[in-house]
Scaffold this active site. Structure first.
Site: not given
Ligand SMILES: Cc1cc2nc3c(=O)[nH]c(=O)nc-3n(C[C@H](O)[C@H](O)[C@H](O)COP(=O)(O)O)c2cc1C
Length: 423
Positions: A57, A160, A190, A313, A162, A310, A286, A199
């Site tokens: 992760y 930060q 972000t 990712r 979202y 990022h 960002k 991923r």
């Protein structure tokens, strides 16, 4: 008594007479430097200590990790030509960002759920950043509240966010209000996660979506006794930063479900303008990789551009942010503060970032490796390494101050030129 931890190679002997001798270091710090002299040594130890799913992760990228590989290769490919014959001893590393002085031009990028590496991660990152006077951008998904984070790192805490757009940005704007009341130094929006991607390394390690603690993950955890013990001692992290909006349900699985429900998409230009109005302090965007986006953001009143992919990712075809940086810096021409991240593993990389146009370079995964390898001691050790590597780089290049890196002769073969970007 002789110091048996001191290295004894000819190089280090000559260094002990100079300003990089580490004369003021404790024996414990010297011992850590001997065992883990680079961020990649911390990564190797973290890989051994963490359950597979936790390491995958924290460390895994999109696709076949080629974005991460490119980030690393692009930093590694940058050469800086030294100028000798100037006495620079020892060059100071302090810098000013948004009118505030910091001890070094590097910082900690936001991470959702860093407690996967070690419980209490946010507390240790905040304390280490405050002690070292470097910026720490805490992720909105964290195991301490904004208010607690500010009390631990009053001089250096950035927050930060979202995109939480539901109910006319009720949650997002409430977080802005709380950040201002608490005394957060800078706000970071972000916008480079317009979609959710998978991923493969996470998938293969047994992490399921939406996240659940399955028997496979429990079994995996059993094979990492040091990690398991740290969780039993300190408690599995809970996402208290968002508790007021989560009906008190703060487990990893609750947070994952909450994020799926409440957050998503990239901030639109109108929304960015709205957050600009709501937040009086320094505001960063960002995820900027295109000079035209950088220019538009600056025109909207954004104070800082965080040039990043990022950490490789999202998808693995994005440019290495260090390669997009020079064209962005040229486009904004000093009208905004520029942070670069994605691939920073050393103080040398920090210097490369600045030489290519950034005001500071941040790291994400390197701090997670430090926590996974050394727990509470990790972030402080990594900061020491970066600081020492940066000082050495400045000295080697003949720079009397961080700003002199901008004048260095740099070969950056992979850099995008302004003409590479379509309007
Ligand atoms: C495990 C993990 C979680 C992350 N979570 C966030 C996040 O919540 N918000 C965010 O803006 N960036 C997040 N990032 C991206 C980092 O802020 C940063 O851009 C990236 O890690 C930089 O690349 P590096 O890891 O090569 O240093 C995360 C990165 C990692 C590795």
């Amino acid at each position: 008594m002789p110091d048996t931890t001191a290295p004894s190679t000819p190089e280090s002997e000559s260094a002990t007479s100079g300003w990089l001798a580490g004369g003021s270091q404790t024996a414990a710090q010297r011992a850590l430097k001997q065992r883990y002299p680079t961020a990649l040594d911390l990564r190797a130890r973290a890989r051994r200590r963490l359950p597979r799913f936790a390491f995958e992760y924290l460390d895994g990228g999109a696709g076949a990790d080629t974005g991460i590989d490119r980030n690393w290769a692009s930093f590694d490919a940058i050469e800086m030509v030294p100028r000798y014959g100037r006495m620079v001893s020892p060059p100071p590393t302090d810098t000013t960002l948004f009118g505030r002085s910091y001890a070094a031009p590097f910082g900690i990028s936001p991470i959702g759920g860093p407690g996967t590496a070690f419980p209490g991660a946010e507390t240790f990152l905040a304390k280490a950043a405050q002690a070292a006077q470097i910026p720490y951008t805490i992720g909105v998904l964290s195991a301490i509240t904004i208010e607690e984070a500010v009390s631990l790192a009053p001089d250096v805490l950035w927050l930060q966010l979202y995109r939480f757009a539901r109910d006319d940005h009720r949650i997002g704007l409430d977080l802005v209000r709380r950040a201002a009341a608490a005394g957060v130094q800078a706000l970071v929006l972000t916008w480079d996660t317009p979609v959710r991607t998978t991923r493969p390394r996470e998938v293969k390690s047994g992490i399921v979506n939406p996240f659940r603690l399955t028997n496979r993950l429990r079994l995996d955890a059993m094979t990492s006794p040091a990690w398991l013990l740290s969780m039993l001692r300190n408690g599995i992290p809970r996402f208290v930063s968002l508790r007021p909006y989560m009906d008190g349900k703060t487990s990893f699985a609750d947070a994952a479900a909450f994020m799926r429900r409440e957050s998503g998409g990239a901030f639109t230009w109108d929304e960015i303008a709205r957050y600009r109005d709501a937040w009086q302090g320094p505001l960063l965007l960002k995820g900027v990789l295109h000079p035209a986006d950088a220019e538009r953001a600056v025109a909207l009143g954004i104070d800082g551009l965080h040039v990043t992919n990022h950490g490789g990712r999202q998808i693995d075809a994005l440019p290495a942010s260090i390669d997009a940086l020079p064209a962005i810096a040229a486009a904004v021409g000093g009208k905004a503060t520029i942070i670069v991240d994605s691939g920073v593993r050393s103080g040398v990389d920090v210097a490369r970032g600045i030489a290519c146009g950034a005001d500071a370079a941040f790291a994400g995964k390197a701090f997670l490796w430090s926590l996974g390898a050394l727990g509470e001691q990790g972030p402080g050790h990594l900061i020491d390494l970066f600081q020492e590597e940066l000082s050495a780089t400045l000295g080697q290049l003949g720079c009397a101050a961080v700003g002199d890196l901008r004048e260095a002769t740099v070969r950056h073969a992979n850099a995008y030129g302004p003409g590479d970007f379509a309007a």
